[in-house]
Design an enzyme around this catalytic site. Sequence first.
Site, PDB file in Angstrom:
ATOM      1  N   GLY A  41       0.849  -1.193   0.000  1.00  0.00           N
ATOM      2  CA  GLY A  41       0.000   0.000   0.000  1.00  0.00           C
ATOM      3  C   GLY A  41       0.879   1.235   0.000  1.00  0.00           C
ATOM      4  N   CYS A  42       0.471   2.257   0.724  1.00  0.00           N
ATOM      5  CA  CYS A  42       1.226   3.507   0.796  1.00  0.00           C
ATOM      6  C   CYS A  42       2.640   3.255   1.302  1.00  0.00           C
ATOM      7  CB  CYS A  42       0.510   4.487   1.713  1.00  0.00           C
ATOM      8  SG  CYS A  42       1.432   5.999   2.046  1.00  0.00           S
ATOM      9  N   PHE A  43       3.642   3.691   0.549  1.00  0.00           N
ATOM     10  CA  PHE A  43       5.017   3.387   0.967  1.00  0.00           C
ATOM     11  C   PHE A  43       5.456   4.186   2.193  1.00  0.00           C
ATOM     12  CE2 PHE A  43       6.607   5.893  -3.066  1.00  0.00           C
ATOM     13  CZ  PHE A  43       6.125   7.096  -2.553  1.00  0.00           C
TER      14      PHE A  43
END
Length: 208
Positions: A41-43
């Site tokens: 997902g969001c890094f």
Amino acid sequence: MKKTFQLVLFLLAGVSAFAKPGVGNNPPKAKGLDTATFATGCFWCTEAKFQQIEGVKKVVSGFAGGHVANPSYKLVCTGTTGHAETCNIIYDPTKVSYDELLAAFFVAHDPTQLNRQGNDVGTQYRSAIFYHNAAQKQKADYYIKKLNAEKVYPNPIVTQVNPYTVFYKAEDYHQNYFNQNGDQPYCKYVIQPELEKFKAVFKGKLKK
């Protein structure tokens, strides 16, 4: 949380089925170090979680799995480049094994959500493991198969297992993002709660 602890124990119980920690991992990027490459997902959130683990030397946020060279964050966010927000996790295999990092991977996000994590929606937020060699692929496939067989999650795992090809480092302001922007709303209300849950599960594996 109880189920999460059981998941970690289940994963780590399989370590003995493979070679000793460090054997078969990708060639070191620096003396004595190896690399795992994960998309959860969001890094920003991925980076913040894996930075906590003892033996992880550096986490680099970037993009992998796409078809456009040198993409910008803005372009990746359109969902048209094929990239996933991804982290290269550079670690010391004498202190943490690839199996343990895989355990962290499956706890760090919901691998049953297709092309999304929570409110972050799009193929750039897909769940993926980019393996550097046959041993990493074998381990990723093994754990996915076992977790599905044991029905650890209510739905099947949709994590992609793809070969590592090209990784593009994201812009500098994305690196070490949570540590430098902890007061921002996304960090406070999205990343921080997730990070605390992650740290509670891995309290015995965290940096001092």
